[in-house]
Design an enzyme around this catalytic site. Structure first.
Site, PDB file in Angstrom:
ATOM      1  N   ASP A  56     -23.431 -34.272   2.300  1.00  0.00           N
ATOM      2  CA  ASP A  56     -22.273 -34.508   1.426  1.00  0.00           C
ATOM      3  C   ASP A  56     -21.068 -33.652   1.760  1.00  0.00           C
ATOM      4  O   ASP A  56     -19.964 -33.930   1.301  1.00  0.00           O
ATOM      5  CB  ASP A  56     -22.656 -34.258  -0.035  1.00  0.00           C
ATOM      6  CG  ASP A  56     -22.799 -32.774  -0.345  1.00  0.00           C
ATOM      7  OD1 ASP A  56     -22.066 -32.264  -1.209  1.00  0.00           O
ATOM      8  OD2 ASP A  56     -23.641 -32.113   0.293  1.00  0.00           O
TER       9      ASP A  56
ATOM     10  N   ASP B   5     -29.635 -32.772   3.746  1.00  0.00           N
ATOM     11  CA  ASP B   5     -29.072 -31.610   3.082  1.00  0.00           C
ATOM     12  C   ASP B   5     -29.740 -31.515   1.710  1.00  0.00           C
ATOM     13  O   ASP B   5     -30.275 -32.501   1.198  1.00  0.00           O
ATOM     14  CB  ASP B   5     -27.558 -31.806   2.948  1.00  0.00           C
ATOM     15  CG  ASP B   5     -26.901 -30.733   2.124  1.00  0.00           C
ATOM     16  OD1 ASP B   5     -27.131 -29.543   2.390  1.00  0.00           O
ATOM     17  OD2 ASP B   5     -26.152 -31.077   1.181  1.00  0.00           O
TER      18      ASP B   5
ATOM     19  N   SER C  67     -30.669 -26.831   4.992  1.00  0.00           N
ATOM     20  CA  SER C  67     -29.719 -26.502   3.933  1.00  0.00           C
ATOM     21  C   SER C  67     -28.990 -25.203   4.202  1.00  0.00           C
ATOM     22  O   SER C  67     -29.559 -24.242   4.731  1.00  0.00           O
ATOM     23  CB  SER C  67     -30.482 -26.394   2.596  1.00  0.00           C
ATOM     24  OG  SER C  67     -29.656 -25.889   1.569  1.00  0.00           O
TER      25      SER C  67
ATOM     26  N   ASP D  67     -28.439 -29.284  -1.438  1.00  0.00           N
ATOM     27  CA  ASP D  67     -27.546 -29.193  -2.596  1.00  0.00           C
ATOM     28  C   ASP D  67     -26.568 -30.364  -2.647  1.00  0.00           C
ATOM     29  O   ASP D  67     -25.878 -30.659  -1.662  1.00  0.00           O
ATOM     30  CB  ASP D  67     -26.777 -27.878  -2.553  1.00  0.00           C
ATOM     31  CG  ASP D  67     -27.705 -26.677  -2.639  1.00  0.00           C
ATOM     32  OD1 ASP D  67     -27.945 -26.208  -3.759  1.00  0.00           O
ATOM     33  OD2 ASP D  67     -28.201 -26.242  -1.583  1.00  0.00           O
TER      34      ASP D  67
ATOM     35  N   LYS E 249     -27.408 -26.216  11.501  1.00  0.00           N
ATOM     36  CA  LYS E 249     -27.982 -27.460  10.993  1.00  0.00           C
ATOM     37  C   LYS E 249     -28.175 -28.453  12.135  1.00  0.00           C
ATOM     38  O   LYS E 249     -29.228 -29.099  12.235  1.00  0.00           O
ATOM     39  CB  LYS E 249     -27.071 -28.064   9.904  1.00  0.00           C
ATOM     40  CG  LYS E 249     -27.172 -27.374   8.555  1.00  0.00           C
ATOM     41  CD  LYS E 249     -26.443 -28.176   7.490  1.00  0.00           C
ATOM     42  CE  LYS E 249     -26.756 -27.657   6.108  1.00  0.00           C
ATOM     43  NZ  LYS E 249     -26.278 -28.538   5.038  1.00  0.00           N
TER      44      LYS E 249
ATOM     45  N   GLU F 132     -25.538 -27.624  -7.009  1.00  0.00           N
ATOM     46  CA  GLU F 132     -25.337 -26.603  -5.986  1.00  0.00           C
ATOM     47  C   GLU F 132     -26.039 -25.350  -6.516  1.00  0.00           C
ATOM     48  O   GLU F 132     -25.580 -24.729  -7.470  1.00  0.00           O
ATOM     49  CB  GLU F 132     -23.846 -26.322  -5.768  1.00  0.00           C
ATOM     50  CG  GLU F 132     -23.077 -27.466  -5.137  1.00  0.00           C
ATOM     51  CD  GLU F 132     -23.347 -27.605  -3.641  1.00  0.00           C
ATOM     52  OE1 GLU F 132     -23.761 -26.606  -3.002  1.00  0.00           O
ATOM     53  OE2 GLU F 132     -23.140 -28.719  -3.114  1.00  0.00           O
TER      54      GLU F 132
END
Length: 282
Positions: free
Chosen positions: A238, A81, A170, A83, A215, A90
């Site tokens: 995250d 990922d 992402s 951010d 994703k 972010e």
């Protein structure tokens, strides 16, 4: 199982206390500025995991329990990922700051990452708030605010040296992922396209949204292209929208993640940097 302990600040007596919970001794395997210890032949139980969760978190120690044979060379793809994982910010929150709307957008971002708000809805709402913003704000965020997370450079150097391909996937935007792909020499990148007309953001995303399902599909698609299985992939994230791709990976890594992600990941790095995966897979 091997129990790997890592910390930026813990004293040796704290490490020995954790090792004692597992009924074994801790051997120092620190290297290259990474403070790490290994405990061999640990017998995992639910009770021990609960003890480790509580004791390690309170002492700011990261731990991982993996089969003793797990090595970096077992893997062929690292999917990340962007951010708050590969980078510290972010991006959409920082773009919104240019509109004076960071608190409103950040609140939606946090709810989505905790899994409390469906991702497509959250992204649509956040992007709509950016309508009319000069597209130059994107470059300002990239130049002035975007920073790699601690340990990112060391981690990427090690995985590349091991011949592992890299994927940046992402729910953010191609403006940033494309630049990160080029600057870091990554192999693949996939994210959302912000619509820009006459130099202004329209408040819309072009095409389908890169959500949790997309994703996962991206990781699986890249694995197929590489003629490997998802079990040969390390996936790092995250937020709740990372869980699907983490679930299909051979090793899932939660990096300074939301509680729902820490709970479900194979490994959680709460305190050390991204290079914390290297002692785990030494």
């Amino acid at each position: 199982m091997n129990l790997i302990l890592q910390s930026l600040s813990a004293e040796r007596n704290a490490i020995d206390h954790i090792a004692a919970l597992a009924g074994v001794a801790a051997v120092d395997i620190s290297s290259a500025g990474r403070h790490a210890w290994r405990c061999d032949n640990v017998t995992l139980s639910d009770a021990l995991k609960a003890q480790l969760d509580a004791a390690c978190y309170s002492a700011r120690i990261d731990y991982a329990l993996l089969p003793s044979a797990s090595k970096l060379s077992d893997f062929k793809l690292l999917a990340m990922d962007m951010d708050s994982t590969l980078i510290t910010i972010e991006c959409i929150d920082e773009i919104a700051d240019m509109q004076g709307l960071k608190p409103q957008v950040s609140e939606i971002t946090e709810a989505a990452m905790r899994g409390e708000l469906e991702f497509n809805e959250s992204l649509t709402r956040r992007v709509a708030l950016l309508k009319g913003l000069d597209a130059g704000a994107l470059q300002r965020v990239y130049d002035e605010r975007l920073q790699l997370s601690p340990g990112a450079g060391e981690m990427l150097a090690a995985v590349k040296a091991a011949g592992i391909k890299t994927l940046l996937v992402s729910g953010g935007f191609t403006f940033f992922t494309d630049r990160m792909k080029t600057s870091l020499g990554l192999d693949y990148a996939h994210s959302n396209v912000l619509e820009i007309i006459n130099g202004k953001l329209t408040g819309k995303v072009v095409g389908s949204i890169v959500n949790a399902d997309e994703k996962q599909r991206t990781v699986e698609r890249v694995c197929a292209e590489l003629n490997i299985t998802p079990g040969q992939a390390i996936v790092m994230g995250d937020g709740a929208n990372d869980l699907n791709m983490m679930n299909v990976a051979g090793l899932s890594v939660a990096f300074r993640a939301k509680p729902v992600v820490r709970k479900k990941a194979g490994v959680a790095l709460n305190f050390v940097g991204l290079d914390g995966i290297l002692p785990i897979l030494a």
